[in-house]
Design an enzyme around this catalytic site. Structure first.
Site, PDB file in Angstrom:
ATOM      1  N   ARG A   1     -13.322  -7.930  -2.898  1.00 21.07           N
ATOM      2  CA  ARG A   1     -12.010  -7.406  -2.470  1.00 21.07           C
ATOM      3  C   ARG A   1     -11.708  -7.755  -1.009  1.00 21.07           C
ATOM      4  NH1 ARG A   1      -9.515  -2.013  -0.995  1.00 21.07           N
ATOM      5  NH2 ARG A   1      -7.560  -1.858  -2.134  1.00 21.07           N
TER       6      ARG A   1
ATOM      7  N   ILE B   1      -2.031  -3.832  -1.305  1.00 21.49           N
ATOM      8  CA  ILE B   1      -3.011  -4.090  -2.365  1.00 21.49           C
ATOM      9  C   ILE B   1      -3.297  -2.703  -2.952  1.00 21.49           C
ATOM     10  CG2 ILE B   1      -4.926  -3.887  -0.704  1.00 21.49           C
ATOM     11  CD1 ILE B   1      -6.508  -5.917  -2.262  1.00 21.49           C
ATOM     12  N   SER B   2      -3.273  -2.567  -4.263  1.00 20.17           N
ATOM     13  CA  SER B   2      -3.482  -1.252  -4.881  1.00 20.17           C
ATOM     14  C   SER B   2      -4.887  -0.748  -4.583  1.00 20.17           C
ATOM     15  CB  SER B   2      -3.309  -1.348  -6.403  1.00 20.17           C
ATOM     16  OG  SER B   2      -2.042  -1.855  -6.728  1.00 20.17           O
ATOM     17  N   GLN B   3      -5.061   0.578  -4.602  1.00 19.21           N
ATOM     18  CA  GLN B   3      -6.401   1.098  -4.313  1.00 19.21           C
ATOM     19  C   GLN B   3      -7.321   0.848  -5.506  1.00 19.21           C
ATOM     20  OE1 GLN B   3      -4.641   5.214  -3.873  1.00 19.21           O
ATOM     21  NE2 GLN B   3      -6.743   5.729  -4.392  1.00 19.21           N
TER      22      GLN B   3
END
Ligand code: SAH
Length: 215
Positions: free
Chosen positions: A37, A63-65
């Site tokens: 990530r 960016i999504s968790q």
């Protein structure tokens, strides 16, 4: 930047946390253990790349968790080799997770700057998604139908074109709403657009799904 033992350790911890928080899909967990990530973020965010946080990327997007990526991926209930459409490539992180799950991924982004960054990034890291610059409201009719569709921005409503491009027996996972959204899972039964089962999975918050390209 590279994927060091330090990053791999942080990633292992992230996956353990996801498991504790109810993510049980082994293909999702093992995919998230594989995708670095931190390489989808700016270097200065490296130290928090594996915390369960949404983080800023370019163009005012996020960016999504990790827990959201895991949850949406799990709700898809996908099998390897399935054809998946993702709306909202953003950093490409969710795209990479879907690739690591063995899916054939088609992804669309409306911001040219993000498309120009994420496409070569995915390629360089060995994730073989097909990336498109376009408006996700229209989907990708030339590549339809899809077994699975995942939307990673908040949609005011379910885009009719996307429902059309879903196979019968297909699944769509989409956050629906304006300011806040509700995570919705749609299972399509026949060819008709009304022949669907809808399940709701609680509140969430995404950047908005907007129309038209942004050059
Ligand atoms: N999956 C991404 C999440 C990025 S945020 C990641 O893991 O990084 C959501 C993204 O959806 C943003 O990049 C935004 O530009 C994009 N988006 C919003 N509306 C869109 C549309 N109509 N078509 C395609 N992408 C869209």
């Amino acid at each position: 930047m590279e994927d060091t033992f330090k990053h791999q350790g942080w990633r292992r911890q992230m996956v353990n946390q996801l498991r504790k928080r109810g993510i049980f899909g082994e293909s999702v967990l093992s995919a998230m253990d594989k995708v670095p990530r931190h390489l989808f973020l700016e270097t200065m965010l490296d130290h928090i790349a594996y915390e369960d946080k949404a983080l800023p990327i370019k163009c005012g997007q996020t960016i999504s968790q990790p827990s959201t990526v895991a949850f949406q991926s799990q709700l898809l209930d996908a099998q390897p080799e399935m054809k998946v459409l993702e709306v909202g490539t953003g950093s490409g992180y969710q795209t990479a997770v879907l690739c690591a799950m063995g899916l054939r991924v088609f992804t669309i982004e409306r911001q040219k700057e993000l498309y120009d960054l994420s496409k070569p990034r995915l390629q360089k890291l060995g994730f073989r998604a097909k990336c498109f610059l376009g408006d996700g409201y229209a989907g990708l009719p030339e590549y339809a139908p899809f077994d699975r569709i995942i939307i990673t921005c908040g949609a005011p409503e379910v885009p009719p074109a996307l429902l059309m491009q879903l196979k019968s027996d297909g699944v769509m996972v989409i956050p629906v709403g304006n300011e806040h959204q509700e995570m919705i899972r749609i299972e399509k039964h026949g060819e008709g657009e009304n022949d669907v089962t809808i399940q709701k999975y609680g509140d969430c918050k995404f950047v908005p799904m907007l129309e038209k390209l942004n050059y």
